[in-house]
Design an enzyme around this catalytic site. Structure first.
Site, mmCIF file in Angstrom:
data_model
loop_
_atom_site.group_PDB
_atom_site.id
_atom_site.type_symbol
_atom_site.label_atom_id
_atom_site.label_comp_id
_atom_site.label_asym_id
_atom_site.label_seq_id
_atom_site.Cartn_x
_atom_site.Cartn_y
_atom_site.Cartn_z
ATOM 1 N N HIS A 106 76.522 38.389 43.732
ATOM 2 C CA HIS A 106 76.741 39.533 44.610
ATOM 3 C C HIS A 106 77.651 40.539 43.919
ATOM 4 C CE1 HIS A 106 79.301 41.505 47.850
ATOM 5 N NE2 HIS A 106 78.098 42.046 48.012
ATOM 6 N N SER A 107 77.270 41.809 43.940
ATOM 7 C CA SER A 107 78.115 42.899 43.442
ATOM 8 C C SER A 107 78.571 42.619 42.012
ATOM 9 C CB SER A 107 79.295 43.099 44.399
ATOM 10 O OG SER A 107 79.967 44.316 44.151
ATOM 11 N N MET A 108 79.875 42.523 41.754
ATOM 12 C CA MET A 108 80.356 42.217 40.407
ATOM 13 C C MET A 108 79.749 40.923 39.876
ATOM 14 S SD MET A 108 84.210 41.309 39.108
ATOM 15 C CE MET A 108 84.050 39.621 39.768
#
Length: 308
Positions: A106-108
């Site tokens: 997720h994300s980073m």
């Protein structure tokens, strides 16, 4: 009726030179391995609502990346960043003795997953990016400014004789995390705080390393991101929230690096889907994401295991 992971969850600890990487494990001992990587300043609790809805044939290992959750902080003098976390992923899978696995980020964590999959294509057979494009880049005009700021922040921090963390009541900690992450539901905030707080005299402190806030992004250009993306041999699923990065970096703006990355995924027959939700849709509303991830794992990973 779709199969789901059993509710039994165990704690994980992987030794590393500076301490340990902690995490949680769902699924059978011999299930197909899926490594789950959270976003910046979050922890492995970000997958707590999603993983129980996914295929039970997999073994999901969700880790707290260094400096996050319950994992050890890096030594002084070491900057955090996607590249650093990527090295840690290599240590984690070596500690787990995994030779082939899938990654969900997720994300980073998605950026770490994308870059790792490009560097070690023979190790990864499926990549799931949750509100992430798989790579983060910067233009040359801002690179020197960002690099200098990150180094200055680190040196200034090291000159402090004592690091004092603010002590909160539990409810004040909830308020602070909610204010910093307005897309999180109250339930999601409390889930992340299960590993995001440490009890001390007088209340709680946030467990994450303060140095995670220092500027540090990969020295990689948009063109280099596309080049690295082309090295991924695994099947890729990108799930974007329509109020998440899909709104912040609209695909209609074809000059954005993110738009070029998404186009390249599609051109290589990968799957890009947008669902109704925000940046943390996988945690706030896992039912919107779980069917997509489940079908992807069954079609791209589990079915291939049966044929092998």
């Amino acid at each position: 009726m779709s199969s789901t992971v059993e509710q039994a969850v165990s704690e994980l600890s992987v030794p590393v030179p500076w301490g340990e990487i902690r995490g949680k494990v769902w699924g059978p001992d011999h299930g197909y391995p899926v490594l789950c990587l959270h976003g910046w300043l979050d922890n492995c609790g970000t997958f707590k609502t999603l993983i129980p809805l996914l295929p039970k044939e997999c073994r999901y290992v969700a880790v707290d990346l260094a400096g996050h959750g319950l994992s050890s902080h890096l030594p002084l003098g070491v900057l955090y960043g996607v590249t650093t976390h990527m090295v840690h992923v290599r240590r984690i899978v070596e500690g787990l003795q995994w030779k082939k696995f899938s990654i969900m980020g997720h994300s980073m964590g998605g950026n770490v997953a994308g870059m790792f999959s490009a560097l070690y294509p023979e190790m990864v057979d499926a990549v799931i990016l949750l509100d992430s494009f798989g790579f983060i880049s910067t233009d040359s005009k801002n690179l020197s400014k960002v690099m200098r700021q990150g180094m200055d922040e680190m040196l200034h921090h090291e000159k402090k004789t004592e690091e004092k963390k603010r002590v909160y009541t539990y409810e004040k900690a909830v308020e602070r995390l909610s204010a910093a992450n307005p897309t999180l539901s109250e339930q999601s905030v409390r889930i992340l705080l299960e590993r995001g707080l440490v009890q001390v005299e007088g209340g709680f402190v946030f467990s994450r390393d303060l140095r995670l806030n220092f500027k540090n992004i990969p020295c990689i250009s948009p063109e280099q991101s596309l080049e690295m993306q082309s090295k991924i041999q695994a099947s890729v699923l990108v799930v974007l929230g329509d109020k998440g990065f899909a709104a912040t970096f609209p695909e209609s703006n074809q000059q954005l690096p993110s738009s070029k990355l998404l186009k390249a995924y599609r051109d290589r027959n990968h799957t890009v889907v947008t669902v109704s939700g925000d940046h943390h849709v996988h945690l706030n509303d896992p039912e919107a994401v779980a069917p997509l991830v489940s079908d992807f794992l069954r079609n791209k990973v589990l079915s291939q295991q049966l044929l092998a």
